[in-house]
Design a protein around this motif. Structure first.
Motif, PDB file in Angstrom:
ATOM      1  N   LEU B  84       0.831  -1.196   0.000  1.00 55.92           N
ATOM      2  CA  LEU B  84       0.000   0.000   0.000  1.00 55.92           C
ATOM      3  C   LEU B  84       0.866   1.247   0.000  1.00 55.92           C
ATOM      4  N   PHE B  85       1.837   1.283   0.931  1.00 53.54           N
ATOM      5  CA  PHE B  85       2.678   2.466   1.045  1.00 53.54           C
ATOM      6  C   PHE B  85       3.600   2.623  -0.158  1.00 53.54           C
ATOM      7  N   GLN B  86       4.276   1.531  -0.546  1.00 53.65           N
ATOM      8  CA  GLN B  86       5.259   1.633  -1.614  1.00 53.65           C
ATOM      9  C   GLN B  86       4.634   1.984  -2.958  1.00 53.65           C
ATOM     10  N   MET B  87       3.529   1.302  -3.283  1.00 51.79           N
ATOM     11  CA  MET B  87       2.923   1.563  -4.586  1.00 51.79           C
ATOM     12  C   MET B  87       2.231   2.921  -4.595  1.00 51.79           C
ATOM     13  N   SER B  88       1.693   3.333  -3.453  1.00 53.19           N
ATOM     14  CA  SER B  88       1.094   4.665  -3.399  1.00 53.19           C
ATOM     15  C   SER B  88       2.154   5.715  -3.671  1.00 53.19           C
ATOM     16  N   LEU B  89       3.319   5.528  -3.031  1.00 58.58           N
ATOM     17  CA  LEU B  89       4.409   6.483  -3.220  1.00 58.58           C
ATOM     18  C   LEU B  89       4.892   6.467  -4.671  1.00 58.58           C
ATOM     19  N   THR B  90       5.002   5.246  -5.240  1.00 58.67           N
ATOM     20  CA  THR B  90       5.410   5.130  -6.635  1.00 58.67           C
ATOM     21  C   THR B  90       4.461   5.916  -7.539  1.00 58.67           C
ATOM     22  N   PHE B  91       3.165   5.654  -7.352  1.00 62.39           N
ATOM     23  CA  PHE B  91       2.191   6.339  -8.203  1.00 62.39           C
ATOM     24  C   PHE B  91       2.153   7.834  -7.919  1.00 62.39           C
ATOM     25  N   ALA B  92       2.404   8.202  -6.661  1.00 61.34           N
ATOM     26  CA  ALA B  92       2.421   9.628  -6.346  1.00 61.34           C
ATOM     27  C   ALA B  92       3.532  10.316  -7.125  1.00 61.34           C
ATOM     28  N   MET B  93       4.718   9.678  -7.142  1.00 61.12           N
ATOM     29  CA  MET B  93       5.835  10.285  -7.854  1.00 61.12           C
ATOM     30  C   MET B  93       5.584  10.317  -9.350  1.00 61.12           C
ATOM     31  N   LEU B  94       5.068   9.212  -9.892  1.00 60.43           N
ATOM     32  CA  LEU B  94       4.777   9.172 -11.327  1.00 60.43           C
ATOM     33  C   LEU B  94       3.744  10.210 -11.702  1.00 60.43           C
ATOM     34  N   MET B  95       2.683  10.272 -10.898  1.00 58.70           N
ATOM     35  CA  MET B  95       1.609  11.229 -11.205  1.00 58.70           C
ATOM     36  C   MET B  95       2.137  12.641 -11.169  1.00 58.70           C
ATOM     37  N   PRO B 245      -3.142   8.550  -5.862  1.00 58.83           N
ATOM     38  CA  PRO B 245      -2.077   7.537  -5.745  1.00 58.83           C
ATOM     39  C   PRO B 245      -2.441   6.427  -4.760  1.00 58.83           C
ATOM     40  N   VAL B 246      -3.190   6.772  -3.726  1.00 58.83           N
ATOM     41  CA  VAL B 246      -3.586   5.762  -2.744  1.00 58.83           C
ATOM     42  C   VAL B 246      -4.545   4.751  -3.358  1.00 58.83           C
ATOM     43  N   TRP B 247      -5.396   5.216  -4.285  1.00 60.55           N
ATOM     44  CA  TRP B 247      -6.283   4.263  -4.968  1.00 60.55           C
ATOM     45  C   TRP B 247      -5.460   3.202  -5.664  1.00 60.55           C
ATOM     46  N   PHE B 248      -4.434   3.692  -6.410  1.00 58.82           N
ATOM     47  CA  PHE B 248      -3.614   2.749  -7.161  1.00 58.82           C
ATOM     48  C   PHE B 248      -2.829   1.840  -6.212  1.00 58.82           C
ATOM     49  N   GLY B 249      -2.327   2.420  -5.129  1.00 54.32           N
ATOM     50  CA  GLY B 249      -1.614   1.620  -4.143  1.00 54.32           C
ATOM     51  C   GLY B 249      -2.512   0.532  -3.575  1.00 54.32           C
ATOM     52  N   SER B 250      -3.776   0.876  -3.365  1.00 51.11           N
ATOM     53  CA  SER B 250      -4.722  -0.076  -2.781  1.00 51.11           C
ATOM     54  C   SER B 250      -4.951  -1.284  -3.670  1.00 51.11           C
ATOM     55  N   VAL B 251      -4.879  -1.039  -4.990  1.00 55.91           N
ATOM     56  CA  VAL B 251      -5.052  -2.148  -5.917  1.00 55.91           C
ATOM     57  C   VAL B 251      -4.054  -3.257  -5.592  1.00 55.91           C
ATOM     58  N   PHE B 252      -2.822  -2.850  -5.342  1.00 62.48           N
ATOM     59  CA  PHE B 252      -1.773  -3.837  -5.083  1.00 62.48           C
ATOM     60  C   PHE B 252      -1.884  -4.403  -3.665  1.00 62.48           C
ATOM     61  N   ALA B 253      -2.293  -3.559  -2.725  1.00 56.81           N
ATOM     62  CA  ALA B 253      -2.467  -4.026  -1.351  1.00 56.81           C
ATOM     63  C   ALA B 253      -3.572  -5.084  -1.304  1.00 56.81           C
ATOM     64  N   TRP B 254      -4.627  -4.841  -2.076  1.00 57.83           N
ATOM     65  CA  TRP B 254      -5.754  -5.764  -2.070  1.00 57.83           C
ATOM     66  C   TRP B 254      -5.427  -7.045  -2.824  1.00 57.83           C
ATOM     67  N   GLY B 255      -4.787  -6.913  -3.966  1.00 60.12           N
ATOM     68  CA  GLY B 255      -4.553  -8.061  -4.830  1.00 60.12           C
ATOM     69  C   GLY B 255      -3.368  -8.919  -4.417  1.00 60.12           C
ATOM     70  N   PHE B 256      -2.327  -8.275  -3.850  1.00 64.49           N
ATOM     71  CA  PHE B 256      -1.097  -9.031  -3.612  1.00 64.49           C
ATOM     72  C   PHE B 256      -0.650  -8.996  -2.158  1.00 64.49           C
ATOM     73  N   GLY B 257      -1.228  -8.130  -1.351  1.00 63.60           N
ATOM     74  CA  GLY B 257      -0.682  -7.920  -0.015  1.00 63.60           C
ATOM     75  C   GLY B 257      -1.466  -8.563   1.105  1.00 63.60           C
ATOM     76  N   HIS B 258      -2.296  -9.555   0.811  1.00 69.45           N
ATOM     77  CA  HIS B 258      -3.091 -10.221   1.853  1.00 69.45           C
ATOM     78  C   HIS B 258      -3.800  -9.173   2.698  1.00 69.45           C
ATOM     79  N   ASN B 259      -4.483  -8.318   2.050  1.00 69.77           N
ATOM     80  CA  ASN B 259      -5.087  -7.186   2.739  1.00 69.77           C
ATOM     81  C   ASN B 259      -6.544  -7.035   2.299  1.00 69.77           C
ATOM     82  N   PRO B 260      -7.315  -8.100   2.452  1.00 67.85           N
ATOM     83  CA  PRO B 260      -8.633  -8.075   1.813  1.00 67.85           C
ATOM     84  C   PRO B 260      -9.694  -7.299   2.588  1.00 67.85           C
ATOM     85  N   GLU B 261      -9.312  -6.206   3.179  1.00 64.20           N
ATOM     86  CA  GLU B 261     -10.307  -5.455   3.950  1.00 64.20           C
ATOM     87  C   GLU B 261     -11.238  -4.699   3.018  1.00 64.20           C
TER      88      GLU B 261
END
Lengths: 247, 550
Positions: B84-95, B245-261
């Motif tokens: 969640l944190f890493q991909m959000s930051l990645t997308f934040a920088m890209l955006m 960016p958090v939306w995009f980060g959440s995609v990865f948190a939900w799909g790959f990070g065992h974070n099915p909240e």
């Protein structure tokens, strides 16, 4: 006078007296604008001499420009400025006091119908409004010689009449006007001397009547065609029509 | 006519585009011409002296730089498991990068009204024209995104596997759609409230703000990685719902990070739904956008003179009337010319930040942090860094053709042009930011540094004259920006070095008894000389024609 390696001008000899309105005409690329620019010291590299007010312009410090007004062919101005600011700037370059520039410029702008846009940036102006700014800028310092390169371009019909009359009256008051244009009927009407330039040389020089006798034509347009050797305008037009309609 | 790979890719989408009622051959033709024009435009970033062979697109040639920048994203994407944190930051920088580039480089494309005269007078559908515009920008955004994200995308396929890579790729596509739609709709909103010049000013200020943000972000990058070392615990909070960016980060948190909240799934869905909705909205609003663009060409006239303050300043600082008119003129141009502002104003903001960044650099933190004891106030000399930049930009203008007036007018002494212009820079741009910085310095160091600040100011005034002279006494606003090339690069380096010399001189004088007063007296003398003779030149007095401004 010859100019540059490509020899845009190939020997121009012109004596101009006070109070004359000289219509300076010629086909595109004949060297009209170049002559005017050379006289203003805007271009260098010509051979020969240019004397203005009896003085070689290459000798002095450019002080002769104080008595010259210039309207360039292209309406390039610092368009982030308003008309008020631009005219104030140009006026001060000619050494006119601030208050006097402001008064004169505003009065002229009002007469030319520019008052509503006077405090707006020139960037928002139409072509004709820009041209008015340039015209005003060229006369602020009450010059003795005016170099006008297509001064009427973009102006509305009413302003054209005003400017034409103004030029005639300026000439009556002893100003010399150098008028370069492609609009033959205007040149025919306002000039008391017409200089026809073709391919860098003067091919005709005289009053309208003298030119009429010379070319045996009625209008300046026809004289122009006759002297520059362009007679087939009708033929070309017919060929164009055939191409446009031929599907 | 030249065919482009990008157009052949677009050909594959032809059936889809025709379904929504587009005239595909026309669309393709418009795009082809636009791409040809792009390839012939001289890019400003490249030296004009390096002869360009044939048709080369400057933008594409500058992409390798983005690939290099994209390398820093690799560890963020492949290492660690805080998706969640890493991909959000990645997308934040890209955006951030893509959005900035969109606003600064492609605003002109989006808001181009020059082709309206050509295109809209022909029997073409407005939507086709609008979509040609959108696709044109999209092509460049995709290239830019792929250059920036390319390295980390490849790395993610290798390290994280196929599905992660695919999700990343899809996310990038959605991000581009979001950015285009968001920017266009934002402009549409602006177009509703502003017109012509004011809208252009507004966009200009957004661009300036973003440039400052980038400069600062670059400086703060070190500190961002400091933060990374810490264990960041990330809790979903309501305000994150508005951060794309958090939306995009959440995609990865939900799909790959065992974070099915539930909340994470909700955010992840936003990443898909919002871009699509916004883009459909943009396509729908396209004819409206095209017709609103006309407002860019309009402008209401002001009814009052605007420059009373400038005139008063001019009278205060210049005695010579010629000098005064250039002081006024330069002041107006610096405040109005957008290209000048875009290139100069960010460095003003940076000039305020730079001395502070130097003083509070974490690298010094282990040393004694007592600012009062050292000579840290000498950091004020860092402000001078903006002076060479501004002095160099002064001679450029998008309206450089108007400079014929310098030669048509009977200007007696060129030095008056120079002196008036340089004074305008100092009074209107430099003094205000120096004053702000001085207040900060007095707050930090106490009133004891006031005399030192005064000395630094006098030294920088001399420095300004020196910069202008060394950069070659150019007529203000008389050359096109394309000429702003690297040719004076070494002079600038030399000048920046001079700042260090000046600070060193200041330091040496403080070692002498009464040294500061001695230094001040010396500076006053040199200032007098610099402002009297510093702008003289050996050329003839009047504007010689060989300078050929026209």
């Amino acid at each position: 006078m010859a100019y540059g390696t490509q020899r845009v001008l190939k020997g121009i000899n012109l004596d101009v007296a006070k109070g004359q309105v000289i219509g300076y005409i010629g086909p595109n690329g004949a060297g009209k604008s170049t002559t005017i620019k050379a006289m203003l010291g805007l271009v260098a590299g010509y051979s020969g001499t240019i004397h203005i007010f009896g003085q070689n312009i290459a000798d002095g410090d450019g002080g002769y420009k104080r008595r010259i007004g210039y309207v360039p062919e292209t309406a390039e101005v610092y368009e982030s400025l308003t008309a008020e600011e631009y005219l104030g700037f140009v006026g001060s370059l000619y050494g006119i006091s601030e208050q006097r520039v402001q008064d004169k410029a505003l009065a002229l702008a009002t007469l030319l119908g520019l008052k509503d846009a006077y405090y707006a940036r020139i960037a928002s102006y139409s072509k004709g409004m820009r041209q008015k700014v340039l015209l005003i800028a060229s006369v602020l310092h009450n010059p003795d010689i005016l170099f006008l390169d297509e001064p009427l371009s973009g102006l509305d019909a009413n302003s054209v009449m005003v400017v034409k009359d103004l030029l005639a009256q300026l000439a009556q008051h002893g100003k010399t006007i150098f008028y370069s244009s492609h609009l033959m009927d205007v040149v025919e009407k306002i000039s008391n001397r017409i200089v026809l330039l073709n391919d860098g040389t003067i091919v005709a020089d005289g009053t309208f009547d003298e030119l009429k006798n010379l070319a045996q034509e009625k209008s300046l347009e026809e004289i122009f065609g006759h002297i520059t050797g362009f007679l087939e305008h009708q033929e070309i037009a017919e060929k164009c029509l055939a191409i446009i309609q031929g599907d | 006519m030249k065919d482009f790979i990008s157009l052949r890719v677009l050909d594959r989408l032809r059936p889809g585009l025709e379904i929504i009622g587009l005239d595909y051959p026309t669309l393709r033709k418009i795009l082809q011409v636009k791409l040809i024009m792009d390839s012939r435009r001289t890019p400003t970033v490249f030296n004009r002296n390096t002869r360009q062979s044939g048709d080369k697109n400057g933008f594409i040639r500058s992409l390798w730089l983005y690939v290099l920048m994209g390398l820093i994203l690799i560890p963020l994407v492949v290492a660690g498991d805080n998706y969640l944190f890493q991909m959000s930051l990645t997308f934040a920088m890209l955006m951030f990068f893509v959005m900035t580039s969109m606003i600064s480089d492609f605003s002109t494309v989006l808001l181009d009204i020059r082709d309206r005269v050509i295109l809209l007078t022909k029997p073409i559908d407005r939507r086709t024209v609008g979509l040609a515009r959108a696709i044109h920008i999209t092509m460049y955004l995709i290239l830019l995104t792929m250059s920036l994200a390319g390295p980390s995308l490849v790395a993610s396929f290798v390290v994280r596997g196929l599905w992660f890579g695919m999700a990343f790729l899809l996310g990038l596509g959605l991000m581009d759609l979001l950015i285009i739609a968001l920017t266009a709709l934002l402009y549409l909103l602006f177009l509703n409230f502003f017109d012509g010049e004011r809208l252009k000013d507004l966009i200009n200020y957004v661009q300036i703000g973003l440039s400052i943000a980038i400069l600062l972000a670059y400086q703060l990058m070190g500190r961002i990685f400091e933060v990374l070392k810490l264990r960041v615990v990330f809790h979903a909070a309501w305000w994150q719902a508005v951060l794309p960016p958090v939306w995009f980060g959440s995609v990865f948190a939900w799909g790959f990070g065992h974070n099915p909240e539930g909340p994470i799934l909700g955010l992840a869905l936003m990443a898909v739904v919002v871009p699509v909705i916004l883009f459909v909205g943009y396509v729908w609003a396209m004819p409206l956008f095209e017709s609103r663009l006309q407002r860019l060409a309009m402008g209401k006239g002001a009814s009052k003179p605007q420059n009373r303050g400038g005139r008063r300043l001019a009278r205060m600082f210049c005695r010579n009337p010629e000098e005064r008119s250039f002081f006024e003129f330069a002041g107006l141009m610096m405040a109005r010319e957008r290209d000048f502002k875009l290139k100069v104003y960010p460095s003003l903001g940076f000039a305020i930040a730079l001395p502070l960044l130097v003083m509070f650099n974490p690298a010094w933190s282990h040393q004694s942090h007592q600012l009062n004891s050292g000579h840290w106030y000498l950091a004020i000399y860092m402000m001078g860094f903006m002076i060479p930049t501004v002095m160099m930009m002064l001679r450029y203008s998008s309206q450089f053709k108007a400079a014929w007036i310098y030669q048509a007018a009977p200007i007696q002494h060129r030095e008056n042009i120079y002196r008036g212009t340089v004074k305008a820079v100092l009074v209107r741009l430099f003094l205000p930011i120096f004053a702000i910085e001085s207040v900060i310095f007095v707050l930090l160091f106490g009133t004891g540094v006031i005399l030192d600040l005064l000395a630094a100011l006098f030294a920088l005034l001399i420095y300004a004259v020196l910069s202008f002279r060394w950069l070659g006494l150019g007529l203000p606003f008389s050359e096109p920006f394309q000429m702003a090339q690297q040719r004076k690069r070494w002079v600038i380096w030399l000048l920046l070095l001079m700042l260090g010399v000046l600070a060193g001189l200041h330091f040496m004088f403080t070692l002498l008894p009464m040294g500061l007063y001695l230094y001040l007296t010396l500076l006053l003398l040199v200032n007098g000389m610099a402002w009297t003779w510093g702008f003289r030149q050996n050329k003839p007095k009047f504007l010689a024609a060989e300078d050929s401004v026209s």
